[in-house]
Design an enzyme around this catalytic site. Structure first.
Site, PDB file in Angstrom:
ATOM      1  N   SER A  11      30.189  29.526   6.176  1.00 12.31           N
ATOM      2  CA  SER A  11      29.368  30.387   7.028  1.00 12.31           C
ATOM      3  C   SER A  11      27.949  30.525   6.509  1.00 12.31           C
ATOM      4  O   SER A  11      27.130  31.234   7.100  1.00 12.31           O
ATOM      5  CB  SER A  11      30.008  31.776   7.146  1.00 12.31           C
ATOM      6  OG  SER A  11      30.101  32.395   5.870  1.00 12.31           O
ATOM      7  N   LYS A 157      23.198  31.863 -11.921  1.00 16.28           N
ATOM      8  CA  LYS A 157      23.137  30.447 -11.567  1.00 16.28           C
ATOM      9  C   LYS A 157      23.129  29.568 -12.813  1.00 16.28           C
ATOM     10  O   LYS A 157      23.729  28.481 -12.819  1.00 16.28           O
ATOM     11  CB  LYS A 157      21.905  30.173 -10.718  1.00 16.28           C
ATOM     12  CG  LYS A 157      21.874  30.895  -9.386  1.00 16.28           C
ATOM     13  CD  LYS A 157      23.099  30.612  -8.530  1.00 16.28           C
ATOM     14  CE  LYS A 157      23.121  29.228  -7.941  1.00 16.28           C
ATOM     15  NZ  LYS A 157      24.223  29.042  -6.950  1.00 16.28           N
ATOM     16  N   PHE A 217       7.073  31.112  -4.959  1.00 12.60           N
ATOM     17  CA  PHE A 217       8.302  30.331  -5.074  1.00 12.60           C
ATOM     18  C   PHE A 217       8.041  28.939  -4.536  1.00 12.60           C
ATOM     19  O   PHE A 217       7.167  28.715  -3.691  1.00 12.60           O
ATOM     20  CB  PHE A 217       9.442  30.980  -4.278  1.00 12.60           C
ATOM     21  CG  PHE A 217       8.944  31.875  -3.169  1.00 12.60           C
ATOM     22  CD1 PHE A 217       8.455  31.345  -1.990  1.00 12.60           C
ATOM     23  CD2 PHE A 217       8.909  33.252  -3.344  1.00 12.60           C
ATOM     24  CE1 PHE A 217       7.955  32.173  -0.998  1.00 12.60           C
ATOM     25  CE2 PHE A 217       8.409  34.081  -2.347  1.00 12.60           C
ATOM     26  CZ  PHE A 217       7.926  33.522  -1.169  1.00 12.60           C
TER      27      PHE A 217
END
Length: 338
Positions: A11, A157, A217
């Site tokens: 999803s 991460k 970013f």
């Protein structure tokens, strides 16, 4: 080449585009969602050949459903990982499910005889904790977990990717392993579910950000992230690979100016002024979730994607394409009222 692939987190934003690309190229796809109650909804917005897509209920912290999801698969793209908008009370709220989910997916993949496993990591596992002395990072770099300023998401991460790599080397046997490390992901939307990065463009368009703090970013389009995953899954003979997936680094004011220059009156609420550093620090005293932004002031974390481009023939769209595709989708879907 086409076979059967498991794409976890079906999803999610990146997973949706990868599922589409795999099925368009003749693959059968298994995908996981935390609850099968979402199956009909996700099938609706994926809009693919339903005979080639199967859903399985599985989550990152429990074994149930994983054996069934990966049965018969030759390839795995493990994309599912927690990415909240706010800051958790404790880093382990992100670290534990990210690490254990990756290891769980690897164990079940090996047991099922999977040939190749591609992990979705992040530039967050590469470019944090190094101070302001550098502005470009590549596959050889790792986020410095000894730096206490590294926030929970990049910490999660980094821990997850290191654990996955260590496991693949020690326990993976003949299973090929690679990671894809995207920067901030923008682009068109498949659904009204918004990823954390998309929320930035939404808040700029809605005028909820009064001024732009000195943060930024790397920008990458979701379609290019999915394509890099696809190439990592299908290119012959790779092992223990790592692919930076980042376009140019933009500051928030650059994103705001891009929206203002291209959207006319639809961007009338977008801020046009930079926020003084002292003002963000003041706000952070009363809104603790802003502390992670204070730590980012002035940092540049660009990614060098030349390795993926040279070895996989991968290309990417411009950051302008990615940002404007996000804005147009938000407006067309009525998520942002203009």
């Amino acid at each position: 080449m086409a076979g059967t692939a498991l794409v976890t987190g079906g999803s999610g934003y990146i997973a949706g585009f990868l599922i589409r690309q795999l099925i368009d190229n003749g693959w059968t796809v298994h995908t996981t969602v935390r609850s099968l109650k979402r199956e009909a909804e996700v099938r609706g917005w994926l809009n693919v050949d339903n005979d080639r897509l199967k859903f399985f209920a599985a989550d990152l912290e429990h074994d149930a459903g994983w054996a069934e999801a990966v049965a018969g698969c030759t390839h795995v793209a493990h994309i599912a990982s927690p990415f909240p908008l706010g800051v958790p009370k404790h880093a382990d709220e992100l670290i534990v499910p990210a690490r254990e989910g990756a290891l769980r997916a690897l164990r079940f993949a090996r047991a099922a005889g999977v040939k190749r496993f591609v992990l979705t990591s992040s530039m967050a596992a590469i470019a944090y904790g190094h101070g302001k002395g550098r502005d470009i990072y590549n596959e050889a770099d790792w986020t410095d977990l000894d730096n206490p300023d590294v926030m929970p998401y990049p910490r999660s991460k980094t821990v997850a990717e290191r654990a996955a790599r260590d496991w693949a080397r020690a326990e993976g046997e003949d299973m090929e392993f690679a990671s894809v490390n995207p920067a901030a992901v923008f682009g068109p939307l498949l659904s009204d579910d918004l990823s954390t990065s998309i929320e930035l463009v939404k808040q700029l368009l809605e005028g909820k950000v009064p001024m732009c703090p000195d943060i930024g970013f790397g920008i990458i389009d979701v379609r290019d992230v999915a394509d890099l995953h696809y190439r990592a899954l299908t290119v012959p003979a790779i092992h223990d690979e790592r692919y930076v997936c980042s376009g140019p680094f933009l500051k928030m004011i650059d994103v705001a100016n891009l929206l203002s220059a291209n959207l006319g009156d639809k961007a009338r609420k977008v801020p046009t002024r930079k926020m003084p550093d002292w003002l963000l620090k003041l706000f952070a005293l009363v809104r603790p979730e802003l502390k992670q932004l204070v730590a980012e002031l002035g940092n540049v974390r660009g990614g060098d994607s030349s390795h993926a481009m040279k070895t996989l023939g991968w290309t990417m769209r411009t950051p302008e394409d990615a940002i404007l595709a996000t804005a147009h989708s938000l407006i067309e879907r009525g998520i942002v009222k203009v």
